[in-house]
Design a protein around this motif. Structure first.
Motif, PDB file in Angstrom:
ATOM      1  N   GLU A 316     -49.306  60.376  87.997  1.00  0.00           N
ATOM      2  CA  GLU A 316     -48.414  59.725  87.035  1.00  0.00           C
ATOM      3  C   GLU A 316     -47.860  60.738  86.036  1.00  0.00           C
ATOM      4  O   GLU A 316     -46.668  60.747  85.717  1.00  0.00           O
ATOM      5  N   LYS A 320     -43.973  62.166  85.455  1.00  0.00           N
ATOM      6  CA  LYS A 320     -43.380  62.161  84.114  1.00  0.00           C
ATOM      7  C   LYS A 320     -42.838  63.550  83.778  1.00  0.00           C
ATOM      8  O   LYS A 320     -41.746  63.699  83.216  1.00  0.00           O
ATOM      9  N   ASN A 321     -43.610  64.574  84.135  1.00  0.00           N
ATOM     10  CA  ASN A 321     -43.176  65.955  83.876  1.00  0.00           C
ATOM     11  C   ASN A 321     -41.919  66.297  84.673  1.00  0.00           C
ATOM     12  O   ASN A 321     -41.038  67.009  84.193  1.00  0.00           O
ATOM     13  N   GLU A 323     -39.612  64.160  85.638  1.00  0.00           N
ATOM     14  CA  GLU A 323     -38.504  63.446  84.987  1.00  0.00           C
ATOM     15  C   GLU A 323     -38.091  64.134  83.691  1.00  0.00           C
ATOM     16  O   GLU A 323     -36.899  64.296  83.416  1.00  0.00           O
TER      17      GLU A 323
END
Length: 420
Positions: A316, A320-321, A323
């Protein structure tokens, strides 16, 4: 067992070796020291010096910066000149793997660690003594971590005193507070504090906790239900942001209390660039991808990255990184040893200390021409290579990066090419 003589070599674990009737392993010594050993103890079939004195000092020595050196188990080599530390790491790596290669030193020798876990015990707050897990060094400083170390520890002591919280008793396995975990973004200045406790948070604790650690950008209370001696708990955000960030080059990484991130922010660019330099083609498979440390960096440089990681929360975070950095990288949950390896040009593997094990055989049977093996354990790499990878691959190149000054540890980046 009593013995005396010169330290002739250093062991893989960073101890000086005195060749007496039986080898005696002496911590905090250097090649060329003349030592007198007054008492030893057996540990894993070896004699470890417990009481000893250095009668004649080696020319390889320097004055340790930390006041706790010689008791704290964190830094075994702070007394050895840095150039000599690097030579020792090269020699040990070659002795274990047979690979002679260059090493790049850490740009900073102190204040480089971006995280530290301070054990909170009835003996004090700090770190365990070398090979004595029930003996704690009550620290006042940690030069390899942060100039703010004493501020963190003083604040914790004041908070615990006001709230009447008990420190953990290592022998009886009882108490309220077990660890204080601190993370710093060295290039962002952001601070994350996480208290690992055996009691659940209540409103009274929450208010005082916020007040005392008001300087934290991210503040967590982590409830620990088990008695295991590790800094893990069920993290609950108390104040601030859920993550802090660290900026390495042109990449921003989000950091959470329960995810792994390389501990030396200043040497990390060297490690990332070494991996980048060995990467070929367009499509990259990132096994044991964690929060995307390597994958995001490579994607930022135009590679198409797919990552596989067994830890769902790390996956997860990796996505996120990806994105956050606007890169072409996708990470999914999966076991490395069960991954269906398709059409990739390069595989990057950064396994845990135990090595690849079954994954090595999977890679040996794959069609990937280029493998980059990132290793913090040369013994595990040697087993993986000799038992599995050697069937299909040969060692093309390697580079050592010193992520851990003042310790015997080193990070290796090894490039394997398929045999023709």
């Amino acid at each position: 067992m009593k013995a005396q003589g010169y330290i002739e070599e250093m062991s893989d674990e960073g101890l000086g070796v005195l060749k007496a009737e039986k080898p005696v392993y002496v911590p905090y010594t250097a090649v060329g020291d003349f030592v007198r050993v007054h008492k030893t103890r057996r540990r894993f079939g070896r004699y470890i010096a417990e009481k000893f004195e250095v009668v004649e000092f080696s020319q390889l020595r320097q004055t340790p910066r930390c006041m706790h050196f010689g008791k704290c188990g964190g830094c075994l080599w702070q007394h050895i000149k840095y150039k000599e530390q690097l030579k020792l790491k090269q020699e040990n790596f070659k002795k274990i793997t047979g690979i002679a290669t260059d090493i790049k030193g850490s740009p900073k020798l102190f204040g480089f660690r971006n995280s530290s876990n301070f054990i909170v015990t009835t003996q004090g707050i700090g770190f365990k003594e070398y090979s004595r897990p029930l003996s704690i060094v009550d620290v006042k400083e940690c030069p390899v971590f942060s100039s703010k170390t004493w501020e963190y520890l003083r604040t914790l002591k004041e908070f615990m005193r006001e709230e009447n919280l008990k420190a953990w008793n290592l022998k009886r396995k009882r108490g309220d507070v077990h660890y204080l975990s601190v993370r710093e973004g060295k290039f962002t200045g952001e601070i994350m504090i996480s208290l690992i406790a055996h009691i659940k948070l209540n409103e009274k604790f929450t208010e005082a906790f916020r007040d005392y650690f008001h300087f934290a950008d991210s503040l967590y209370w982590s409830f620990k239900a088990d008695e295991r001696d590790d800094p893990r708990g069920e993290a609950e955000l108390i104040a601030g942001e859920p993550y802090i960030s660290e900026k390495i080059g042109d990449v921003v990484y989000l950091i959470h209390p329960n995810t792994f991130f390389q501990a030396n922010s200043y040497a990390l660019p060297l490690l990332l660039k070494a991996v980048e330099g060995f990467t070929e083609g367009e499509k990259v498979l990132d096994l044991y991808s964690g929060v995307g440390t390597f994958g995001i960096w490579l994607a930022k440089r135009g590679f198409k990255v797919e990552g596989v990681e067994v830890n769902s929360f790390a996956v997860e975070m990796a996505n996120k990184n990806a994105e956050l950095n606007g890169v072409d990288a996708v990470f999914r949950i999966g076991k490395a040893e069960e991954t269906a390896i398709g059409d990739y040009d390069t595989a990057v593997v950064d396994p845990p200390r135990r090595g690849l094990k079954e994954t090595a055989e999977l890679l040996a049977k794959s069609s990937i021409e280029n493998i980059i093996y990132v290793s913090c354990n040369p013994k595990a790499f040697k087993l993986d290579y000799e038992n599995h990878l050697k069937k299909a691959y040969q060692i093309e190149d390697a580079l050592l990066i010193d992520m851990f000054p003042h310790t015997p540890h080193v990070e290796a980046v090894i490039n394997l090419k398929v045999k023709r």
